[in-house]
Motif scaffolding. Structure first.
Motif, mmCIF file in Angstrom:
data_model
loop_
_atom_site.group_PDB
_atom_site.id
_atom_site.type_symbol
_atom_site.label_atom_id
_atom_site.label_comp_id
_atom_site.label_asym_id
_atom_site.label_seq_id
_atom_site.Cartn_x
_atom_site.Cartn_y
_atom_site.Cartn_z
ATOM 1 N N PRO A 53 0.818 -1.220 0.000
ATOM 2 C CA PRO A 53 0.000 0.000 0.000
ATOM 3 C C PRO A 53 0.847 1.264 0.000
ATOM 4 N N GLU A 55 -0.543 4.040 1.206
ATOM 5 C CA GLU A 55 -1.006 4.694 2.434
ATOM 6 C C GLU A 55 -1.676 3.670 3.327
ATOM 7 N N LYS A 56 -1.488 3.841 4.668
ATOM 8 C CA LYS A 56 -2.105 2.969 5.665
ATOM 9 C C LYS A 56 -2.801 3.842 6.699
ATOM 10 N N SER A 59 -2.843 5.823 11.144
ATOM 11 C CA SER A 59 -1.380 5.889 11.210
ATOM 12 C C SER A 59 -0.855 5.582 12.608
ATOM 13 N N HIS A 63 0.749 -1.799 11.611
ATOM 14 C CA HIS A 63 0.040 -2.629 10.640
ATOM 15 C C HIS A 63 0.816 -3.891 10.278
ATOM 16 N N ILE A 66 1.886 -5.381 4.842
ATOM 17 C CA ILE A 66 0.609 -5.511 4.146
ATOM 18 C C ILE A 66 0.875 -5.679 2.654
ATOM 19 N N THR A 147 -9.170 -0.736 9.570
ATOM 20 C CA THR A 147 -7.992 -0.291 8.831
ATOM 21 C C THR A 147 -8.348 -0.066 7.364
ATOM 22 N N TYR A 149 -6.286 0.642 3.483
ATOM 23 C CA TYR A 149 -5.041 0.675 2.723
ATOM 24 C C TYR A 149 -5.326 1.171 1.318
#
Length: 167
Positions: A53, A55-56, A59, A63, A66, A147, A149
């Motif tokens: 990803p 962006e996660k 923040s 995580h 991923i 979450t 992503y």
């Protein structure tokens, strides 16, 4: 950093595929956000494309690693199977939503991975990824944390084309 993430992804892919005598994967080529890979397994050659990803969220949580991948296992008659892999256990009996250009695909969960709930929709998800620009994946951890992503789909078509002849 990508090499470390790739090594982790490979371990997860091999564990998920229950491949006891797999060889190390070969990176075929990188296509923007997506890499194409292959390895020889007991049931034959396995090819896949993989991305991490961009962006996660949130923040504030760890995580782990991923990944989103699409694999081909011709020896098992599996063609273009999408899979989301999380760095944490997913909530039991939860769903993961994959959204590509406003279209939602639902995945079922087991452990830290998710697969398309209705296998007949796998080709539609792959087609949406090939024609789309961005993709988001929404999941819930075993602890109940929601979450999200974001993935770039830049390079997915070329990466998939690279593995289409996997035999």
């Amino acid at each position: 950093m990508f090499v470390r993430k790739f090594a982790t992804a490979l371990t997860l892919v091999l564990a998920t595929a229950s491949v006891a005598s797999a060889q190390s994967p070969t990176r075929i080529q990188q296509f923007n956000a997506w890499g194409a890979y292959s390895y020889q397994a007991t049931g034959g050659k396995v090819c896949y494309v993989l991305s991490i990803p961009k962006e996660k969220a949130p923040s504030s949580v760890d995580h782990g690693d991923i990944f989103f991948l699409v694999s081909q296992r011709p020896g098992q008659n599996i063609s273009y199977e999408p899979q989301a892999m999380m760095g944490y256990p997913l909530k039991e009996n939860s769903k993961v939503n994959v959204v590509v250009d406003g279209r939602t695909f639902v995945m079922f969960t087991k452990g830290n991975s998710a697969w398309v709930e209705n296998a007949a929709e796998e080709p539609a998800l792959v087609a949406a990824m090939k024609s789309g620009k961005d993709m988001s994946v929404q999941a819930t951890s075993r602890r109940g944390t929601g979450t999200t992503y974001s993935y770039s789909l830049s390079g997915i078509s070329a990466a998939l084309k690279q593995i289409e002849g996997c035999k």
